[in-house]
Design an enzyme around this catalytic site. Structure first.
Site, PDB file in Angstrom:
ATOM      1  CG  HIS A 139      -1.611  44.897  34.052  1.00  0.00           C
ATOM      2  ND1 HIS A 139      -2.051  44.041  35.031  1.00  0.00           N
ATOM      3  CD2 HIS A 139      -2.506  45.920  34.013  1.00  0.00           C
ATOM      4  CE1 HIS A 139      -3.168  44.522  35.572  1.00  0.00           C
ATOM      5  NE2 HIS A 139      -3.467  45.661  34.962  1.00  0.00           N
ATOM      6  CD  GLU A 140      -2.685  49.075  31.668  1.00  0.00           C
ATOM      7  OE1 GLU A 140      -3.835  49.050  31.192  1.00  0.00           O
ATOM      8  OE2 GLU A 140      -2.467  49.241  32.879  1.00  0.00           O
ATOM      9  CG  HIS A 143      -6.734  45.170  31.375  1.00  0.00           C
ATOM     10  ND1 HIS A 143      -7.526  44.439  32.232  1.00  0.00           N
ATOM     11  CD2 HIS A 143      -5.907  45.911  32.172  1.00  0.00           C
ATOM     12  CE1 HIS A 143      -7.213  44.735  33.486  1.00  0.00           C
ATOM     13  NE2 HIS A 143      -6.227  45.615  33.478  1.00  0.00           N
ATOM     14  CD  GLU A 203      -6.920  45.882  36.998  1.00  0.00           C
ATOM     15  OE1 GLU A 203      -5.685  45.862  36.929  1.00  0.00           O
ATOM     16  OE2 GLU A 203      -7.622  46.526  36.208  1.00  0.00           O
TER      17      GLU A 203
END
Length: 302
Positions: A139-140, A143, A203
């Site tokens: 997920h990070e 980004h 997100e």
């Protein structure tokens, strides 16, 4: 009134059609408009990361630190492979991956543009295993790959453009300064509120991309559901509304992930681990030699 409405719409149109670079987000295919250069973003990012690491305390747990670096590197390798294979080799070269575990009880992790990732020790009791940690790190990393920071900076610039243009247009139209200021405030607040929705969209996009990145790296994406359930239970935010938040509620997040799992599973190839078993040999009993001393009778020579 009609003239004022026309001028406001003209100002908004000027914001919408502001110059910039249009790019396509990997995996999702979404189009985004970026007003800042990669060099600008990376320069700010590296400066911010350096300042943060000066005050941060690295974890003294060598096993957990090694796990964070191991999982992170597997994900980074999978992401770079994907980018290189899909005509984005230039993007892959932008990343200088670094994975650190720091002493902080907060349940959190973050990724700076350029691939600098920090995991807080407080997150590990929630992840519990490497696969769940891969969901968070995926997920990070998403980004960074989706250039969400550059996108958010671009939206802030557009917001500033919008209020400045609106003020100039209203002044030129002979509107009083107090009315102009009020219009600017309303426009700015409205755009800020919309930017919260953009953040939630970012997100959700990072969830989607991160799920696939984890699968590409050989981690089972199915664990994302139970991980976010644990996260919801730990933070007590399961029923929290996301209307004033920059993150989606856990319930919405889990529902979206369940819908995205079939796609993620098409990328999933479990990593084959070779287990070496040491041969156990039955110890042979050593024969104990009993040496009996022979009695020798010495004969004296006469």
């Amino acid at each position: 009134m009609k003239k004022l409405k026309y001028l406001v719409m003209a100002a908004i149109a000027a914001v919408v059609f502001a110059c910039g670079t249009t790019r396509t987000v990997p995996i999702t295919g979404r189009k985004q408009n970026i007003l800042v250069s990669d060099e600008q973003v990376l320069s700010l990012s590296n400066q911010e990361y350096t300042n943060y690491m000066k005050s941060a305390k690295l974890s003294t747990n060598s096993a957990n630190t090694a796990m964070v670096k191991r999982v992170g590197q597997r994900l980074a390798t999978a992401v770079e492979t994907y980018l290189n294979e899909h005509g984005m080799a230039a993007d892959a070269k932008e990343y200088s991956w670094e994975f650190n575990l720091v002493q902080d009880k907060s349940v959190n992790a973050f990724c700076m543009p350029g691939g600098k990732i920090v995991v807080y020790e407080g997150l590990l009791p929630i992840t519990q295993d490497e696969a769940s940690l891969a969901i968070v790190l995926g997920h990070e990393i998403a980004h960074a790959v989706a250039k969400h920071s550059a996108e958010q900076m671009s939206k802030q610039i557009k917001n500033q453009y919008g209020t400045q243009i609106l003020g100039q247009v209203l002044n030129a139209a002979g509107v009083s300064s107090s009315t102009t200021q009020l219009a600017q405030i309303i426009a700015q607040k409205g755009l800020q509120f919309r930017s919260l929705k953009y953040s939630r969209d970012n997100e959700s996009e990072a969830d989607h991309m991160g799920l696939i990145f984890a699968a590409m790296a050989g981690y089972d994406p199915n664990v994302a559901v139970t991980f976010w359930q644990r996260m919801a239970q730990a933070t007590g935010s399961n029923n929290q509304s996301d209307i004033f938040s920059d993150h989606p509620s856990d319930a919405k997040r889990i529902a979206a992930i369940k819908q995205e799992l079939p796609e993620a599973l098409t990328y999933y190839k479990p990593v084959k681990t070779t287990t070496t078993t040491k041969k156990t040999t039955t110890p042979t009993k050593k024969k104990t030699r009993t040496t009996s001393k022979k009695k020798t009778t010495k004969t004296r020579r006469k």
